[in-house]
Design a protein around this motif. Structure first.
Motif, PDB file in Angstrom:
ATOM      1  N   GLY A  91      -3.481  69.443 -25.282  1.00 39.79           N
ATOM      2  CA  GLY A  91      -3.892  69.966 -23.989  1.00 39.79           C
ATOM      3  C   GLY A  91      -5.342  69.642 -23.669  1.00 39.79           C
ATOM      4  O   GLY A  91      -6.184  69.484 -24.564  1.00 39.79           O
ATOM      5  N   ALA A  92      -5.625  69.569 -22.381  1.00 39.69           N
ATOM      6  CA  ALA A  92      -6.958  69.174 -21.927  1.00 39.69           C
ATOM      7  C   ALA A  92      -7.993  70.255 -22.156  1.00 39.69           C
ATOM      8  O   ALA A  92      -9.165  69.965 -22.409  1.00 39.69           O
ATOM      9  CB  ALA A  92      -6.912  68.797 -20.447  1.00 39.69           C
ATOM     10  N   ARG A 139      -6.007  64.809 -16.291  1.00 36.60           N
ATOM     11  CA  ARG A 139      -4.840  65.608 -16.631  1.00 36.60           C
ATOM     12  C   ARG A 139      -4.867  66.960 -15.926  1.00 36.60           C
ATOM     13  O   ARG A 139      -3.847  67.429 -15.398  1.00 36.60           O
ATOM     14  CB  ARG A 139      -4.771  65.794 -18.149  1.00 36.60           C
ATOM     15  CG  ARG A 139      -3.814  66.885 -18.638  1.00 36.60           C
ATOM     16  CD  ARG A 139      -2.381  66.700 -18.118  1.00 36.60           C
ATOM     17  NE  ARG A 139      -1.732  65.540 -18.650  1.00 36.60           N
ATOM     18  CZ  ARG A 139      -1.014  65.525 -19.775  1.00 36.60           C
ATOM     19  NH1 ARG A 139      -0.908  66.609 -20.506  1.00 36.60           N
ATOM     20  NH2 ARG A 139      -0.414  64.425 -20.160  1.00 36.60           N
ATOM     21  N   LEU A 140      -6.005  67.627 -15.894  1.00 35.92           N
ATOM     22  CA  LEU A 140      -6.080  68.944 -15.271  1.00 35.92           C
ATOM     23  C   LEU A 140      -5.863  68.875 -13.765  1.00 35.92           C
ATOM     24  O   LEU A 140      -5.214  69.745 -13.177  1.00 35.92           O
ATOM     25  CB  LEU A 140      -7.423  69.606 -15.598  1.00 35.92           C
ATOM     26  CG  LEU A 140      -7.549  70.069 -17.057  1.00 35.92           C
ATOM     27  CD1 LEU A 140      -8.997  70.409 -17.402  1.00 35.92           C
ATOM     28  CD2 LEU A 140      -6.652  71.272 -17.329  1.00 35.92           C
ATOM     29  N   VAL A 141      -6.386  67.827 -13.119  1.00 34.55           N
ATOM     30  CA  VAL A 141      -6.154  67.670 -11.683  1.00 34.55           C
ATOM     31  C   VAL A 141      -4.673  67.428 -11.400  1.00 34.55           C
ATOM     32  O   VAL A 141      -4.099  67.994 -10.464  1.00 34.55           O
ATOM     33  CB  VAL A 141      -7.022  66.533 -11.106  1.00 34.55           C
ATOM     34  CG1 VAL A 141      -6.536  66.113  -9.724  1.00 34.55           C
ATOM     35  CG2 VAL A 141      -8.471  66.980 -11.019  1.00 34.55           C
ATOM     36  N   VAL A 142      -4.014  66.603 -12.205  1.00 34.64           N
ATOM     37  CA  VAL A 142      -2.579  66.363 -12.031  1.00 34.64           C
ATOM     38  C   VAL A 142      -1.787  67.649 -12.239  1.00 34.64           C
ATOM     39  O   VAL A 142      -0.834  67.943 -11.515  1.00 34.64           O
ATOM     40  CB  VAL A 142      -2.094  65.256 -12.993  1.00 34.64           C
ATOM     41  CG1 VAL A 142      -0.569  65.178 -13.019  1.00 34.64           C
ATOM     42  CG2 VAL A 142      -2.674  63.911 -12.584  1.00 34.64           C
ATOM     43  N   ASN A 143      -2.185  68.457 -13.223  1.00 39.31           N
ATOM     44  CA  ASN A 143      -1.479  69.702 -13.505  1.00 39.31           C
ATOM     45  C   ASN A 143      -1.679  70.756 -12.427  1.00 39.31           C
ATOM     46  O   ASN A 143      -0.774  71.558 -12.166  1.00 39.31           O
ATOM     47  CB  ASN A 143      -1.938  70.286 -14.842  1.00 39.31           C
ATOM     48  CG  ASN A 143      -1.390  69.533 -16.040  1.00 39.31           C
ATOM     49  OD1 ASN A 143      -0.544  68.657 -15.903  1.00 39.31           O
ATOM     50  ND2 ASN A 143      -1.903  69.851 -17.221  1.00 39.31           N
ATOM     51  N   VAL A 203     -10.544  78.704 -18.430  1.00 45.38           N
ATOM     52  CA  VAL A 203      -9.712  77.550 -18.082  1.00 45.38           C
ATOM     53  C   VAL A 203      -8.348  77.630 -18.762  1.00 45.38           C
ATOM     54  O   VAL A 203      -8.253  78.023 -19.929  1.00 45.38           O
ATOM     55  CB  VAL A 203     -10.437  76.237 -18.470  1.00 45.38           C
ATOM     56  CG1 VAL A 203      -9.515  75.025 -18.319  1.00 45.38           C
ATOM     57  CG2 VAL A 203     -11.687  76.062 -17.606  1.00 45.38           C
ATOM     58  N   TYR A 204      -7.299  77.254 -18.015  1.00 50.02           N
ATOM     59  CA  TYR A 204      -5.937  77.154 -18.545  1.00 50.02           C
ATOM     60  C   TYR A 204      -5.448  75.731 -18.324  1.00 50.02           C
ATOM     61  O   TYR A 204      -5.758  75.106 -17.308  1.00 50.02           O
ATOM     62  CB  TYR A 204      -4.999  78.131 -17.832  1.00 50.02           C
ATOM     63  CG  TYR A 204      -5.302  79.585 -18.122  1.00 50.02           C
ATOM     64  CD1 TYR A 204      -4.627  80.267 -19.134  1.00 50.02           C
ATOM     65  CD2 TYR A 204      -6.261  80.272 -17.380  1.00 50.02           C
ATOM     66  CE1 TYR A 204      -4.903  81.603 -19.396  1.00 50.02           C
ATOM     67  CE2 TYR A 204      -6.546  81.601 -17.636  1.00 50.02           C
ATOM     68  CZ  TYR A 204      -5.863  82.260 -18.647  1.00 50.02           C
ATOM     69  OH  TYR A 204      -6.139  83.581 -18.917  1.00 50.02           O
ATOM     70  N   ASP A 205      -4.628  75.242 -19.265  1.00 47.69           N
ATOM     71  CA  ASP A 205      -4.113  73.886 -19.126  1.00 47.69           C
ATOM     72  C   ASP A 205      -3.198  73.734 -17.922  1.00 47.69           C
ATOM     73  O   ASP A 205      -3.243  72.728 -17.216  1.00 47.69           O
ATOM     74  CB  ASP A 205      -3.339  73.475 -20.390  1.00 47.69           C
ATOM     75  CG  ASP A 205      -4.239  72.833 -21.426  1.00 47.69           C
ATOM     76  OD1 ASP A 205      -4.915  71.846 -21.086  1.00 47.69           O
ATOM     77  OD2 ASP A 205      -4.282  73.333 -22.555  1.00 47.69           O
ATOM     78  N   ARG A 206      -2.354  74.744 -17.678  1.00 48.47           N
ATOM     79  CA  ARG A 206      -1.381  74.655 -16.598  1.00 48.47           C
ATOM     80  C   ARG A 206      -1.448  75.917 -15.760  1.00 48.47           C
ATOM     81  O   ARG A 206      -1.701  77.014 -16.278  1.00 48.47           O
ATOM     82  CB  ARG A 206       0.031  74.452 -17.143  1.00 48.47           C
ATOM     83  CG  ARG A 206       0.180  73.250 -18.077  1.00 48.47           C
ATOM     84  CD  ARG A 206       1.626  73.000 -18.439  1.00 48.47           C
ATOM     85  NE  ARG A 206       2.372  72.515 -17.299  1.00 48.47           N
ATOM     86  CZ  ARG A 206       2.461  71.216 -16.950  1.00 48.47           C
ATOM     87  NH1 ARG A 206       1.845  70.291 -17.667  1.00 48.47           N
ATOM     88  NH2 ARG A 206       3.153  70.852 -15.903  1.00 48.47           N
ATOM     89  N   PRO A 207      -1.200  75.824 -14.450  1.00 44.90           N
ATOM     90  CA  PRO A 207      -1.330  76.998 -13.582  1.00 44.90           C
ATOM     91  C   PRO A 207      -0.345  78.113 -13.919  1.00 44.90           C
ATOM     92  O   PRO A 207      -0.650  79.289 -13.708  1.00 44.90           O
ATOM     93  CB  PRO A 207      -1.074  76.431 -12.183  1.00 44.90           C
ATOM     94  CG  PRO A 207      -0.370  75.129 -12.402  1.00 44.90           C
ATOM     95  CD  PRO A 207      -0.875  74.605 -13.691  1.00 44.90           C
ATOM     96  N   GLU A 208       0.838  77.771 -14.454  1.00 44.85           N
ATOM     97  CA  GLU A 208       1.805  78.817 -14.778  1.00 44.85           C
ATOM     98  C   GLU A 208       1.360  79.693 -15.940  1.00 44.85           C
ATOM     99  O   GLU A 208       1.926  80.755 -16.178  1.00 44.85           O
ATOM    100  CB  GLU A 208       3.185  78.212 -15.062  1.00 44.85           C
ATOM    101  CG  GLU A 208       3.203  77.126 -16.115  1.00 44.85           C
ATOM    102  CD  GLU A 208       3.109  75.737 -15.514  1.00 44.85           C
ATOM    103  OE1 GLU A 208       3.756  74.817 -16.057  1.00 44.85           O
ATOM    104  OE2 GLU A 208       2.391  75.575 -14.510  1.00 44.85           O
TER     105      GLU A 208
END
Length: 451
Positions: A91-92, A139-143, A203-208
């Protein structure tokens, strides 16, 4: 990377009942990317501000200065693909966070260097720690952002490079003159260590995984566009969770596509402009245009601010064209970058005047143009296979930092051989025209590469 390495266990998905009714949490994530990018560039470019004093203290030739400025890029370049691979696995957030701590400590250690060789070694270590930076950003922008918002999101975090430099250039120049060049590295390193606390906490890797993301915002982030159906996004999530352990098969996908090669060459050209400003620009003002270091620090702010305007304008313009429905994705993503290549070539005009305002004007146009070229990250995000966002970002960043390694070294050799920066600016102009040709001839269409 070892085939036995497994992804870290992701945070639990926050149930809908625990989510706020309305949110814009993705902008909080973007603010963190902005700050960490500003710190990232501050720690890689503080050397350029201090270099005139370091050169005098350590009696460095132009070629040695070029080696020193280039040394950051050696490990940074070689570790781009492994760093991207690491991001795909752990993960980023973790990759970027640990990198921030590492490069901040390396920055502080620079202050302890007493000769050329240790200084080079520390800069190599700094480059190694910073390797995950831009693949993590990508990666974070894509996620966290839907396709139609990625141009502006990319422009926003990229602008952190320039705001940090514009603010820091005069401040670091004052520190160098009044407290010695070593103070620059101690202070900038401490800033990074302090922000690492915020990064790991917020910070979280994914919004969910974030309790601050509402159901409506999550649906907005996950909306499909013409590049990918909802089924493809779901399949990409499964692929990311069980990543193919063969890096060579993935690299074959990334290195066998003509359009991606056009992006790689263009990114090399863009980075060549960027790294002139990040490495030799203050010395150029001091040595070629005979400015004092404090005066050079204040004048240097103008091109950095111009680059900020170019970055924000390019990203916003690209997204506006894309969302209007009147322009193709190919035109919307390519046009700002190609215009940037054309405008950046005016850097050679600085060879024909000693007027400080005119020199800064030409340099500001060139750096504004490099800001427009930063839309290349949004273009690449729209083209790279979704499951290879991290590894692909590593390859793309490798291409950029090949320019970052070569440019400072070439300029150092040119200055030693000619005693002037004139041919150095000519070299930059030639490289950006090669980038323009790569975009024109190799990137016929922007669409997701199969992989």
């Amino acid at each position: 990377m070892s085939a036995t390495l497994r992804p870290a266990s992701p945070p639990p998905v926050v149930p809908d009942t625990a989510r706020p009714a309305l949110s814009r949490a993705r902008y909080g994530l973007l603010a963190c990317l902005f700050v960490i990018t500003a710190i990232n560039y501050l720690d890689r470019t503080n050397l350029s501000v201090a270099l005139p004093h370091i050169k005098d203290e350590l009696h460095l030739s132009g070629t040695q200065q070029g080696l020193l400025l280039s040394s950051f890029g050696w490990a940074y370049l070689l570790l781009q693909v492994p760093a991207g691979r690491l991001i795909d696995r752990i993960g980023a957030k973790l990759a970027f966070g640990y990198a921030l701590v590492g490069w901040s400590l390396a920055t502080i250690v620079v202050a302890a260097a007493r000769s050329f060789v240790p200084l080079v070694g520390i800069r190599v270590a700094l480059g190694a720690f910073e390797a995950p930076a831009f693949p993590s950003n990508n990666r974070l922008v894509v996620n966290w952002f839907p396709g139609r918002e990625r141009g502006r999101a990319t422009a926003t975090y990229t602008s952190g490079e320039y705001i940090g430099l514009a603010v820091a250039a005069p401040v670091l120049s004052l520190l160098t003159v009044h407290f010695g060049w070593r103070s620059v590295f101690v202070i900038t390193g401490i800033v990074g260590l302090l922000f690492s606390v915020v990064w790991f906490a917020k910070v979280y890797d994914r919004p969910e995984h974030s309790p601050k993301v509402s159901t409506a915002e999550l649906a907005h982030i996950r909306q499909p566009d013409e590049l990918e159906s909802a089924e493809e996004i779901a399949a990409a999530k499964e692929q990311a969770a069980v990543l193919d352990t063969s890096v060579w098969s993935d690299l074959r996908v990334l290195l066998s596509n003509r359009r991606l090669w056009g992006m790689y060459i263009g990114q090399f050209a863009s980075a060549s402009v960027l790294f002139f400003f990040l490495t030799w620009f203050p010395s150029y003002l001091v040595e070629e245009k005979h400015m004092g270091i404090i005066k050079a620090g204040f004048w240097a702010s103008a091109p950095y601010l111009a680059a900020l305007v170019g970055t924000m304008a390019g990203g916003a313009w690209s997204d506006r064209m894309l969302n209007s429905g009147r322009f193709s994705r190919t035109f919307a993503r390519k046009a700002p970058v190609m215009i940037g290549f054309v405008l950046a070539s005016v850097i050679v005009c600085a060879n024909f005047t000693n007027s400080v305002p005119l020199v800064i004007t030409f340099m500001s146009i060139a750096f504004f143009a490099q800001g427009l070229m930063q839309n290349s990250w949004a273009l690449f995000s729209d083209a790279v296979p979704r499951r290879l966002t991290g590894t692909g970002g590593g390859v793309f960043s490798f291409a950029a930092n090949a320019g970052g390694v070569l440019t400072p070294l070439v300029i150092g050799v040119i200055v030693d051989r000619t005693g002037s920066f004139a041919w150095a600016l000519g070299y930059i102009a030639i490289v950006v025209l090669v980038g323009l040709l790569a975009y024109a001839l190799l990137i016929d269409k922007v669409e997701r590469v199969e992989g």
